[in-house]
Design an enzyme around this catalytic site. Structure first.
Site, PDB file in Angstrom:
ATOM      1  N   ASP A   1       0.859  -1.188   0.000  1.00 11.37           N
ATOM      2  CA  ASP A   1       0.000   0.000   0.000  1.00 11.37           C
ATOM      3  C   ASP A   1       0.896   1.239   0.000  1.00 11.37           C
ATOM      4  O   ASP A   1       1.556   1.534   0.998  1.00 11.37           O
ATOM      5  CB  ASP A   1      -0.885   0.022   1.248  1.00 11.37           C
ATOM      6  CG  ASP A   1      -1.950  -1.067   1.249  1.00 11.37           C
ATOM      7  OD1 ASP A   1      -1.854  -1.998   0.421  1.00 11.37           O
ATOM      8  OD2 ASP A   1      -2.864  -0.995   2.088  1.00 11.37           O
TER       9      ASP A   1
ATOM     10  N   LYS B   1      -6.909   3.078  -2.942  1.00 10.83           N
ATOM     11  CA  LYS B   1      -7.262   3.034  -1.521  1.00 10.83           C
ATOM     12  C   LYS B   1      -7.559   4.446  -1.040  1.00 10.83           C
ATOM     13  O   LYS B   1      -6.876   5.398  -1.437  1.00 10.83           O
ATOM     14  CB  LYS B   1      -6.105   2.411  -0.734  1.00 10.83           C
ATOM     15  CG  LYS B   1      -6.273   2.390   0.779  1.00 10.83           C
ATOM     16  CD  LYS B   1      -5.072   1.703   1.431  1.00 10.83           C
ATOM     17  CE  LYS B   1      -5.065   1.848   2.936  1.00 10.83           C
ATOM     18  NZ  LYS B   1      -3.875   1.212   3.568  1.00 10.83           N
TER      19      LYS B   1
ATOM     20  N   LYS C   1     -10.029  -0.206  -2.031  1.00  8.11           N
ATOM     21  CA  LYS C   1      -9.873  -0.484  -0.606  1.00  8.11           C
ATOM     22  C   LYS C   1     -10.320   0.728   0.202  1.00  8.11           C
ATOM     23  O   LYS C   1      -9.838   1.833  -0.013  1.00  8.11           O
ATOM     24  CB  LYS C   1      -8.417  -0.831  -0.281  1.00  8.11           C
ATOM     25  CG  LYS C   1      -8.165  -1.084   1.212  1.00  8.11           C
ATOM     26  CD  LYS C   1      -6.733  -1.540   1.462  1.00  8.11           C
ATOM     27  CE  LYS C   1      -6.428  -1.627   2.955  1.00  8.11           C
ATOM     28  NZ  LYS C   1      -5.042  -2.102   3.223  1.00  8.11           N
TER      29      LYS C   1
END
Length: 291
Positions: free
Chosen positions: A151, A215, A244
């Site tokens: 991430d 995300k 996400k």
């Protein structure tokens, strides 16, 4: 959502519930959920948010929720014992991954070997203000240590300055080694710092750079995931990418709302509580660890 889209969503849910009632409740081998609700079988509906809601309503196994959660502990003062507890919970509840800072990746990889739970780590975290080459090295290092999902935080300043080539190269510095090593890449856009137009641009750049997910948030910015942001991000990236939701998702209702908006993964430090709620159990009194 338009009236036609809403009607399509209702029709899909009715069809899937009827199908689940008409067949034995066998579980698929890939996700251990009711076979008629298997996410692989219903990928298009999943991206619209309906299948996951239908699965839960139709009595899918609690592991269906757990398998969507990155069990997260990113606090700077997290201790080794905290991380070991995180891994123990992840193995017990079968979360998708544990999401930890780079210094803990090797430990988590050892503790979770053979458990089916992956290790996710963060890059350029939490500000995104390091250089692209530093992010590239950090990505390679955590993959070497055992991370299989990355991430990364975008260069927010470059994006807001209109320097889109720098912003894209920044993302590519992470997505390229991820593709080479077979790791998933997730691009944190830190939506609370962006206008809607900038959110669209960030998601478009992530898609162009070959990211697997976009995300919402780091959990350390001025705001976390919102239903509106998840829905916007889903519209921009389409069905080809994951979305996400992370930051402030602390209970089952919050997870359901994010899934309905289009999220396919949720980052949460309250994963145990969420799964217990999905099982109809009384959540333990222990406080959420926090990001």
């Amino acid at each position: 959502m338009t009236r036609d889209e809403l009607q399509r969503l209702i029709d899909i849910i009715v069809e899937e519930v009827a199908a689940a009632s008409a067949h034995p409740a066998a579980r698929c081998a890939c996700h251990s959920v009711v076979a008629e609700c298997c996410p692989d079988r219903l990928q298009g509906v999943l991206d619209a948010g309906a299948t996951r809601v239908g699965l839960h309503a139709a009595g899918g196994a609690p592991s269906g929720i757990a398998a969507m959660i990155d069990h997260t502990l990113l606090k700077p003062d997290a201790t080794r014992q905290n991380i070991e507890d995180l891994c123990r919970e992840a193995a017990q509840f079968k979360f998708a991954t544990v999401c930890v800072n780079p210094t803990w990746v090797a430990l988590c990889a050892r503790l979770l070997a053979g458990s089916g739970v992956g290790v996710c780590s963060v890059v350029g975290f939490p500000l995104g203000a390091t250089t692209a080459d530093a992010k590239g090295y950090e990505t390679q290092r955590v993959i070497f240590d055992g991370a299989r999902e990355i991430d990364m935080v975008i260069n927010v300043g470059a994006l807001k300055s209109g320097d889109l080539r720098t912003a894209e190269r920044d993302i590519e510095a992470v997505t390229t080694p991820c593709r080479q090593c077979g790791a998933l890449s997730k691009v944190i856009i830190e939506a609370a710092l962006l206008t809607d137009d900038e959110k669209v641009t960030a998601c478009t750049l992530a898609k162009a750079a070959g990211a697997d997910y976009v995300k919402t948030s780091t959990g350390f910015g001025p705001g976390g995931a919102t239903v509106a942001d998840v829905a916007l991000m889903r519209r921009v990236v389409g069905a080809e990418m994951g979305v996400k939701a992370a930051g402030g998702v602390r209970d089952l209702e919050g997870v359901k709302a994010m899934i309905a908006a289009g999220a396919t993964r949720v980052g949460a430090s309250a994963g145990v509580k969420i799964v217990q709620q999905a099982r109809g159990e009384q959540p333990a009194a222990a406080a959420t660890r926090g990001y």
